[in-house]
Design a protein around this motif. Structure first.
Motif, PDB file in Angstrom:
ATOM      1  N   SER A  32       0.799  -1.234   0.000  1.00  0.00           N
ATOM      2  CA  SER A  32       0.000   0.000   0.000  1.00  0.00           C
ATOM      3  C   SER A  32       0.832   1.286   0.000  1.00  0.00           C
ATOM      4  CB  SER A  32      -0.955   0.005   1.187  1.00  0.00           C
ATOM      5  OG  SER A  32      -0.232   0.028   2.401  1.00  0.00           O
ATOM      6  N   ASP A  33       2.078   1.210   0.445  1.00  0.00           N
ATOM      7  CA  ASP A  33       2.924   2.413   0.485  1.00  0.00           C
ATOM      8  C   ASP A  33       3.427   2.843  -0.889  1.00  0.00           C
ATOM      9  OD1 ASP A  33       2.605   2.452   3.202  1.00  0.00           O
ATOM     10  OD2 ASP A  33       4.700   2.001   3.694  1.00  0.00           O
ATOM     11  N   ILE A  34       3.214   2.018  -1.878  1.00  0.00           N
ATOM     12  CA  ILE A  34       3.738   2.302  -3.215  1.00  0.00           C
ATOM     13  C   ILE A  34       2.583   2.416  -4.210  1.00  0.00           C
ATOM     14  CG2 ILE A  34       5.101   1.322  -5.123  1.00  0.00           C
ATOM     15  CD1 ILE A  34       6.937   0.137  -2.990  1.00  0.00           C
ATOM     16  N   ASN A  35       2.653   3.411  -5.085  1.00  0.00           N
ATOM     17  CA  ASN A  35       1.679   3.531  -6.166  1.00  0.00           C
ATOM     18  C   ASN A  35       2.191   2.649  -7.308  1.00  0.00           C
ATOM     19  OD1 ASN A  35       0.235   4.229  -8.453  1.00  0.00           O
ATOM     20  ND2 ASN A  35      -0.019   6.359  -7.776  1.00  0.00           N
ATOM     21  N   TRP A  36       1.604   1.478  -7.423  1.00  0.00           N
ATOM     22  CA  TRP A  36       2.099   0.484  -8.380  1.00  0.00           C
ATOM     23  C   TRP A  36       1.820   0.884  -9.824  1.00  0.00           C
ATOM     24  CZ3 TRP A  36       5.668  -2.775  -6.940  1.00  0.00           C
ATOM     25  CH2 TRP A  36       5.827  -2.988  -5.578  1.00  0.00           C
ATOM     26  N   GLN A  37       0.805   1.679 -10.055  1.00  0.00           N
ATOM     27  CA  GLN A  37       0.565   2.175 -11.420  1.00  0.00           C
ATOM     28  C   GLN A  37       1.718   3.076 -11.857  1.00  0.00           C
ATOM     29  OE1 GLN A  37      -3.311   3.897 -10.828  1.00  0.00           O
ATOM     30  NE2 GLN A  37      -4.348   2.058 -11.614  1.00  0.00           N
ATOM     31  N   THR A  38       2.229   3.869 -10.926  1.00  0.00           N
ATOM     32  CA  THR A  38       3.384   4.724 -11.221  1.00  0.00           C
ATOM     33  C   THR A  38       4.624   3.868 -11.481  1.00  0.00           C
ATOM     34  OG1 THR A  38       2.462   6.456  -9.818  1.00  0.00           O
ATOM     35  CG2 THR A  38       4.801   6.623 -10.341  1.00  0.00           C
ATOM     36  N   VAL A  39       4.793   2.815 -10.697  1.00  0.00           N
ATOM     37  CA  VAL A  39       5.929   1.907 -10.904  1.00  0.00           C
ATOM     38  C   VAL A  39       5.866   1.312 -12.311  1.00  0.00           C
ATOM     39  CG1 VAL A  39       6.987  -0.283 -10.181  1.00  0.00           C
ATOM     40  CG2 VAL A  39       6.194   1.341  -8.451  1.00  0.00           C
ATOM     41  N   VAL A  40       4.694   0.844 -12.691  1.00  0.00           N
ATOM     42  CA  VAL A  40       4.510   0.253 -14.016  1.00  0.00           C
ATOM     43  C   VAL A  40       4.868   1.263 -15.109  1.00  0.00           C
ATOM     44  CG1 VAL A  40       2.753  -0.619 -15.631  1.00  0.00           C
ATOM     45  CG2 VAL A  40       2.818  -1.461 -13.276  1.00  0.00           C
ATOM     46  N   GLN A  49       4.139  -8.094 -17.422  1.00  0.00           N
ATOM     47  CA  GLN A  49       4.835  -7.770 -16.176  1.00  0.00           C
ATOM     48  C   GLN A  49       3.903  -7.039 -15.208  1.00  0.00           C
ATOM     49  OE1 GLN A  49       8.103  -5.678 -18.131  1.00  0.00           O
ATOM     50  NE2 GLN A  49       9.561  -6.991 -17.023  1.00  0.00           N
ATOM     51  N   ALA A  50       3.153  -6.082 -15.727  1.00  0.00           N
ATOM     52  CA  ALA A  50       2.220  -5.326 -14.880  1.00  0.00           C
ATOM     53  C   ALA A  50       1.197  -6.268 -14.251  1.00  0.00           C
ATOM     54  CB  ALA A  50       1.520  -4.244 -15.697  1.00  0.00           C
ATOM     55  N   ASN A  51       0.643  -7.174 -15.046  1.00  0.00           N
ATOM     56  CA  ASN A  51      -0.331  -8.131 -14.528  1.00  0.00           C
ATOM     57  C   ASN A  51       0.284  -9.036 -13.466  1.00  0.00           C
ATOM     58  OD1 ASN A  51      -2.391  -7.107 -16.102  1.00  0.00           O
ATOM     59  ND2 ASN A  51      -2.064  -8.575 -17.765  1.00  0.00           N
ATOM     60  N   GLN A  52       1.533  -9.424 -13.665  1.00  0.00           N
ATOM     61  CA  GLN A  52       2.214 -10.266 -12.683  1.00  0.00           C
ATOM     62  C   GLN A  52       2.459  -9.508 -11.375  1.00  0.00           C
ATOM     63  OE1 GLN A  52       5.680 -11.594 -14.856  1.00  0.00           O
ATOM     64  NE2 GLN A  52       4.650 -13.449 -15.564  1.00  0.00           N
ATOM     65  N   VAL A  53       2.807  -8.244 -11.478  1.00  0.00           N
ATOM     66  CA  VAL A  53       3.009  -7.414 -10.276  1.00  0.00           C
ATOM     67  C   VAL A  53       1.688  -7.273  -9.524  1.00  0.00           C
ATOM     68  CG1 VAL A  53       3.498  -5.066  -9.451  1.00  0.00           C
ATOM     69  CG2 VAL A  53       5.030  -6.140 -11.108  1.00  0.00           C
ATOM     70  N   TYR A  54       0.613  -6.988 -10.239  1.00  0.00           N
ATOM     71  CA  TYR A  54      -0.697  -6.846  -9.584  1.00  0.00           C
ATOM     72  C   TYR A  54      -1.138  -8.167  -8.959  1.00  0.00           C
ATOM     73  CZ  TYR A  54      -0.961  -2.332 -11.961  1.00  0.00           C
ATOM     74  OH  TYR A  54      -0.710  -1.053 -12.401  1.00  0.00           O
ATOM     75  N   VAL A  96      16.535  -0.367 -10.460  1.00  0.00           N
ATOM     76  CA  VAL A  96      15.947   0.978 -10.581  1.00  0.00           C
ATOM     77  C   VAL A  96      14.805   1.139  -9.574  1.00  0.00           C
ATOM     78  CG1 VAL A  96      14.684   2.540 -12.127  1.00  0.00           C
ATOM     79  CG2 VAL A  96      16.635   1.225 -12.996  1.00  0.00           C
ATOM     80  N   PHE A  97      13.956   0.137  -9.480  1.00  0.00           N
ATOM     81  CA  PHE A  97      12.844   0.151  -8.524  1.00  0.00           C
ATOM     82  C   PHE A  97      13.366   0.343  -7.102  1.00  0.00           C
ATOM     83  CE2 PHE A  97      10.573  -2.537  -5.429  1.00  0.00           C
ATOM     84  CZ  PHE A  97       9.346  -1.895  -5.395  1.00  0.00           C
ATOM     85  N   LYS A  98      14.368  -0.434  -6.746  1.00  0.00           N
ATOM     86  CA  LYS A  98      14.948  -0.382  -5.404  1.00  0.00           C
ATOM     87  C   LYS A  98      15.536   0.993  -5.098  1.00  0.00           C
ATOM     88  CE  LYS A  98      18.633  -2.921  -4.519  1.00  0.00           C
ATOM     89  NZ  LYS A  98      19.516  -4.061  -4.248  1.00  0.00           N
TER      90      LYS A  98
END
Length: 150
Positions: A32-40, A49-54, A96-98
């Motif tokens: 919840s602390d991360i906006n995963w749409q922004t990460v994608v 990849q996006a579907n796998q992350v979700y 990069v994510f890290k």
């Protein structure tokens, strides 16, 4: 004496379950602390990849489903989650994510500061040691004494 030991067991049980829920809360915050749409968008992830992350984020929708997997080693969720995330993103995008979302620290460490695995293990060992003492006393009492007819 029996009441004292029983009380110690109950306190130990509740404190262990509290520690367990802290680990789960850290797990939920890691999502919840991360906006995963922004990460994608930032990492230019493919639809797959996006579907796998979700899907990874939705893997354990509640405490019970998470606890069935991590009841014995609650701190293991961090390694499992971030190795899976690295597999999905690939090594370069994971780095990069890290850097962006965890200021270069390993996410396992970020969510490990509050709930140290060693602390949990010590609490668990103490609980089982106390439990073992109680049962040894019970067995000694029950086997060493044959009842009132002696």
């Amino acid at each position: 004496m029996k009441k004292l030991l029983l009380t110690a067991f109950l306190v130990g049980t509740f404190s262990m379950s509290y520690a367990q829920s802290d680990y789960y809360n850290d797990y939920r915050r890691s999502i919840s602390d991360i906006n995963w749409q922004t990460v994608v968008a930032d990492l230019l992830l493919s639809t797959t990849q996006a579907n796998q992350v979700y899907a990874l984020n939705d893997r354990y929708r509640n405490y019970d489903s998470w606890n069935r997997v991590y009841v014995v080693e609650p701190g293991r969720w961090r390694g499992d989650r971030y190795s899976e995330l690295e597999r999905i993103l690939g090594r370069e995008k994971y780095i990069v994510f890290k850097k962006k979302y965890y200021r270069g620290e390993n996410p396992v460490i970020v969510y490990g500061k509050k709930n140290d695995y060693k602390k949990y293990r010590k609490e668990q060992e103490k609980y089982y040691k106390e439990r073992s003492k109680y049962y040894k006393k019970q067995n000694k009492h029950n086997h060493g004494h044959h009842g009132d007819w002696d």
